[in-house]
Design a protein around this motif. Structure first.
Motif, mmCIF file in Angstrom:
data_model
loop_
_atom_site.group_PDB
_atom_site.id
_atom_site.type_symbol
_atom_site.label_atom_id
_atom_site.label_comp_id
_atom_site.label_asym_id
_atom_site.label_seq_id
_atom_site.Cartn_x
_atom_site.Cartn_y
_atom_site.Cartn_z
ATOM 1 N N GLY A 1 0.839 -1.163 -0.069
ATOM 2 C CA GLY A 1 0.088 0.027 -0.010
ATOM 3 C C GLY A 1 0.957 1.251 -0.067
ATOM 4 N N THR B 1 0.973 0.315 -4.833
ATOM 5 C CA THR B 1 0.243 1.310 -4.786
ATOM 6 C C THR B 1 0.772 2.652 -5.157
ATOM 7 O OG1 THR B 1 -1.173 -0.145 -3.132
ATOM 8 C CG2 THR B 1 -1.572 2.088 -3.336
ATOM 9 N N VAL C 1 -4.979 3.876 -6.901
ATOM 10 C CA VAL C 1 -5.691 4.592 -5.846
ATOM 11 C C VAL C 1 -5.804 6.113 -6.070
ATOM 12 C CG1 VAL C 1 -5.212 2.739 -4.099
ATOM 13 C CG2 VAL C 1 -4.025 5.015 -4.335
ATOM 14 N N THR C 2 -6.923 6.760 -5.574
ATOM 15 C CA THR C 2 -7.260 8.282 -5.844
ATOM 16 C C THR C 2 -6.573 8.959 -4.304
ATOM 17 O OG1 THR C 2 -9.454 7.684 -5.162
ATOM 18 C CG2 THR C 2 -8.834 7.933 -7.494
ATOM 19 N N THR C 3 -6.566 8.348 -3.287
ATOM 20 C CA THR C 3 -6.166 8.668 -1.916
ATOM 21 C C THR C 3 -7.201 10.057 -1.468
ATOM 22 O OG1 THR C 3 -4.014 8.483 -2.369
ATOM 23 C CG2 THR C 3 -4.171 10.157 -0.634
ATOM 24 N N ASP C 4 -7.901 9.608 -0.210
ATOM 25 C CA ASP C 4 -9.010 10.364 -0.113
ATOM 26 C C ASP C 4 -8.649 11.531 0.958
ATOM 27 O OD1 ASP C 4 -8.537 8.665 1.836
ATOM 28 O OD2 ASP C 4 -10.631 7.767 2.047
ATOM 29 N N HIS D 1 -14.014 14.244 -4.633
ATOM 30 C CA HIS D 1 -14.046 12.681 -5.064
ATOM 31 C C HIS D 1 -14.271 12.552 -6.497
ATOM 32 C CE1 HIS D 1 -16.049 8.661 -4.983
ATOM 33 N NE2 HIS D 1 -15.181 8.380 -3.972
ATOM 34 N N TYR E 1 -11.727 10.795 -9.542
ATOM 35 C CA TYR E 1 -11.721 9.719 -10.504
ATOM 36 C C TYR E 1 -11.585 10.199 -12.014
ATOM 37 C CZ TYR E 1 -12.465 6.258 -6.951
ATOM 38 O OH TYR E 1 -11.966 5.394 -5.839
ATOM 39 N N ALA F 1 -7.937 0.157 -6.542
ATOM 40 C CA ALA F 1 -8.672 -0.156 -4.950
ATOM 41 C C ALA F 1 -9.541 1.288 -5.026
ATOM 42 C CB ALA F 1 -7.718 -0.369 -4.151
ATOM 43 N N ASP G 1 -13.977 1.974 -3.727
ATOM 44 C CA ASP G 1 -15.274 1.126 -3.878
ATOM 45 C C ASP G 1 -16.436 1.901 -4.360
ATOM 46 O OD1 ASP G 1 -16.430 -1.265 -3.732
ATOM 47 O OD2 ASP G 1 -17.485 -0.978 -1.664
ATOM 48 N N SER G 2 -16.416 3.189 -4.612
ATOM 49 C CA SER G 2 -17.486 4.172 -5.117
ATOM 50 C C SER G 2 -17.783 3.766 -6.531
ATOM 51 C CB SER G 2 -17.253 5.450 -5.009
ATOM 52 O OG SER G 2 -16.067 5.919 -5.617
ATOM 53 N N GLY H 1 -14.945 4.358 -8.644
ATOM 54 C CA GLY H 1 -13.840 3.522 -8.308
ATOM 55 C C GLY H 1 -14.306 2.270 -9.009
ATOM 56 N N PHE I 1 -8.776 -4.752 -6.100
ATOM 57 C CA PHE I 1 -8.433 -5.120 -4.733
ATOM 58 C C PHE I 1 -9.571 -4.607 -4.086
ATOM 59 C CE2 PHE I 1 -5.519 -3.517 -0.952
ATOM 60 C CZ PHE I 1 -5.999 -4.478 -0.108
ATOM 61 N N SER I 2 -10.702 -5.483 -3.669
ATOM 62 C CA SER I 2 -11.793 -5.046 -3.117
ATOM 63 C C SER I 2 -12.106 -5.013 -1.909
ATOM 64 C CB SER I 2 -13.023 -6.241 -3.738
ATOM 65 O OG SER I 2 -13.939 -6.391 -3.056
ATOM 66 N N ILE J 1 -16.565 7.718 2.457
ATOM 67 C CA ILE J 1 -17.040 8.627 1.798
ATOM 68 C C ILE J 1 -18.744 8.668 1.928
ATOM 69 C CG2 ILE J 1 -17.224 7.133 -0.245
ATOM 70 C CD1 ILE J 1 -16.293 10.765 -0.570
HETATM 71 C C1 LIG Z 1 -8.900 -2.038 -0.529
HETATM 72 C C2 LIG Z 1 -8.629 -0.708 -0.464
HETATM 73 C C3 LIG Z 1 -7.122 -0.471 -0.412
HETATM 74 C C4 LIG Z 1 -6.802 1.127 -0.437
HETATM 75 N N1 LIG Z 1 -5.494 1.405 -0.254
HETATM 76 C C5 LIG Z 1 -5.065 2.642 -0.479
HETATM 77 C C6 LIG Z 1 -3.638 2.805 -0.266
HETATM 78 O O1 LIG Z 1 -2.792 2.029 0.086
HETATM 79 N N2 LIG Z 1 -3.274 3.958 -0.554
HETATM 80 C C7 LIG Z 1 -4.248 5.312 -0.664
HETATM 81 O O2 LIG Z 1 -3.701 6.191 -0.625
HETATM 82 N N3 LIG Z 1 -5.395 4.873 -0.818
HETATM 83 C C8 LIG Z 1 -5.693 3.648 -0.627
HETATM 84 N N4 LIG Z 1 -7.188 3.480 -0.807
HETATM 85 C C9 LIG Z 1 -8.106 4.499 -0.927
HETATM 86 C C10 LIG Z 1 -8.562 4.868 -2.331
HETATM 87 O O3 LIG Z 1 -7.479 5.280 -3.191
HETATM 88 C C11 LIG Z 1 -9.631 5.954 -2.291
HETATM 89 O O4 LIG Z 1 -9.056 7.282 -1.955
HETATM 90 C C12 LIG Z 1 -10.822 5.498 -1.048
HETATM 91 O O5 LIG Z 1 -11.179 4.344 -1.332
HETATM 92 C C13 LIG Z 1 -12.078 6.602 -1.507
HETATM 93 O O6 LIG Z 1 -12.630 6.303 -2.629
HETATM 94 P P1 LIG Z 1 -13.962 5.662 -3.097
HETATM 95 O O7 LIG Z 1 -14.881 6.482 -2.685
HETATM 96 O O8 LIG Z 1 -13.810 5.185 -4.428
HETATM 97 O O9 LIG Z 1 -13.679 4.241 -2.211
HETATM 98 C C14 LIG Z 1 -7.596 2.205 -0.702
HETATM 99 C C15 LIG Z 1 -8.960 1.810 -0.848
HETATM 100 C C16 LIG Z 1 -9.473 0.435 -0.644
HETATM 101 C C17 LIG Z 1 -10.779 0.216 -0.927
#
Ligand SMILES: Cc1cc2nc3c(=O)[nH]c(=O)nc-3n(C[C@H](O)[C@H](O)[C@H](O)COP(=O)(O)O)c2cc1C
Length: 443
Positions: free
Chosen positions: A63, A105, A136-139, A155, A159, A206, A208-209, A212, A224-225, A328
């Motif tokens: 990660g 990641t 990933v998008t980093t939240d 958000h 994406y 990774a 889940d929205s 994503g 990576f669910s 989120i």
């Molecule tokens: C299983 C999983 C692993 C994740 N690992 C990382 C990570 O290692 N580094 C990171 O910056 N964000 C990580 N994220 C965060 C996503 O990048 C994203 O910012 C966050 O899930 C919000 O987006 P979403 O609303 O689409 O889920 C991870 C998310 C999930 C679901």
């Protein structure tokens, strides 16, 4: 035969794909134990990767957290600080392993596409076709403050940018001439990156929205669910496969690997006892109060973890979504969330520590004897609920050894796991089609 509708047909011969992941930040691994090696040392990860290679794993996965989380000006006590950059760390591992895939990641929000594509292609070349990129998008806004001069992307915009960055990376890897100019990304020129043994790095996703899931459906090879519990996993598989088909790809083109923690015992009772210990460790009193402080945005250190929840309200700036402290879905309803917790604690008579244990996300345990876990997993992959798992070891040494020495043989006995590597690349291990040709056509 299956009665579960997962959007893909039952497959008696399905094979399970396994990865092991270490989060960039977070507290899912017990690093404080006397028998646990150093959490940032190269030797630690050499040992882990070589053990997993002995266990014929598809991938070792890191990660990424470009800035650790903070709580009242200090690093949150549950977070790991000082972890090296994933691509650099995996490059070192490429030199001491031969077959296992190496997945880094990297976020698509703060990286520049040309530079990121080149670094990932470099790992792919060094490892002779074993690299993967977990997109990933980093939240959180803390990371934003280190980049973009304090800026932060909403958000949906993250994406939008991620889609553009991935498409550009694919163009660079396909040797295309790039010319791209939007308010989110500017990129020009042709890259000099040559193809690796697997064409280009394998793309994981990774997040889940809807955004994503669409990104995964459109571009990923593997997801990576976050959906590991049975009903969620079935609903997720159906949803992702419908989206994938809507983007003109085979419905099951994207492999689904949920993140789980595996806890094995010689008996069911021993495994349950270990789970209890682990959950208690991850949420001891100090950590439980820190967890609440993250939501309240206030110093709660005077509160007794064995006592009731704070009756004061959270500070306003912690309600801002840019703080990134909540998933989120829950972000808009922080006060409501706290009200729900108060009610839950009142109804069940829970202390702070007990409440945090009850509501924290650290419950993705798959536990039991090796035979029981292997039976369950064989059933899940044959029913196409998942294609495998990305496992977060709860202990660096003991749980990795357990996976390789106890779970792998049980899976092999059931005919769902390889007995030797038959391919040399990560794309090959995962049984993915070569999409390099279609990348070239598409761009
Ligand atoms: C299983 C999983 C692993 C994740 N690992 C990382 C990570 O290692 N580094 C990171 O910056 N964000 C990580 N994220 C965060 C996503 O990048 C994203 O910012 C966050 O899930 C919000 O987006 P979403 O609303 O689409 O889920 C991870 C998310 C999930 C679901």
């Amino acid at each position: 035969m299956s009665t579960v509708d997962t959007g893909a047909p039952y497959d008696e011969n399905a094979q399970i794909h396994l990865g092991v992941f270490y989060p960039g930040i977070g507290a899912q691994t017990v690093w404080e134990d006397a028998n646990a090696p150093d959490q940032v040392a190269t030797d630690t990860f050499v040992e882990v990767a070589q053990t997993l290679e002995r266990g014929l794993f598809d991938a070792f996965f890191l990660g990424d957290g470009q800035r650790v989380r903070e709580n009242r000006g200090a690093i949150l006590s549950t977070d790991i600080a000082g972890r090296p950059d994933a691509i650099i760390q995996l490059s070192a591992l490429a030199a001491v392993t031969e077959r296992i895939g190496l997945v880094a990641t990297q976020n698509a929000t703060y990286n520049l596409p040309a530079e990121l594509a080149r670094r990932l292609a470099s790992l792919d070349a060094l490892s002779e076709g074993r690299a993967g990129w977990n997109i990933v998008t980093t939240d959180n806004a803390w990371t934003g403050e280190n980049f973009r001069r304090g800026g932060w992307l909403e958000h949906e915009r993250r994406y939008e940018r991620a889609t553009q960055v991935v498409e550009l990376a694919k163009q660079y890897w396909a040797g295309q001439k790039v010319s791209h100019d939007t308010d989110l990304v500017k990129a020009v020129a042709q890259s000099r990156i040559s193809e690796s043994a697997q064409g280009r790095p394998v793309l994981f996703q990774a997040g889940d929205s809807t955004g994503g899931r669409d990104l995964a459906a459109r571009h990923a090879d593997v997801v990576f669910s976050a959906n590991h519990a049975f009903d969620d996993a079935v609903a997720y598989a159906r949803d992702l496969r419908a989206r994938t088909a809507a983007f003109g790809r085979p419905a099951d083109a994207v492999k689904i690997l949920p993140g789980v923690t595996v806890v094995l015992g010689d008996t069911e009772a021993e495994a349950e006892e270990k789970v209890r210990w682990l959950r208690g460790n991850a949420h001891n009193g100090v950590r439980a109060v820190a967890f609440l402080e993250h939501y309240w945005g206030k110093d709660l250190s005077s509160y007794d973890p064995e006592g009731p929840l704070p009756d004061i309200d959270p500070v306003e700036d912690e309600l801002d979504p840019s703080r990134g402290t909540l998933a989120i879905a829950a972000r808009t309803g922080k006060l409501e969330q706290i009200a729900q917790w108060r009610k839950l604690a009142y109804d069940k008579g829970l202390s702070i520590r007990e409440l945090v244990l009850e509501v924290s996300p650290a419950s993705r345990f798959h536990s039991g004897t090796p035979a029981a876990v292997a039976d369950r997993w064989a059933d899940l992959v044959r029913n196409r609920v998942v294609d495998g798992f990305n496992i977060n070891p709860y202990h660096v040494r003991d749980s990795v050894n357990d996976l390789v020495d106890k779970l792998v043989p049980a899976l092999q006995e059931r005919g769902v796991y390889r007995t030797e590597y038959t391919t040399t690349t990560l794309r090959g291990h995962l049984g993915l089609d070569d999409e390099t040709a279609s990348d070239k056509k598409a761009s």
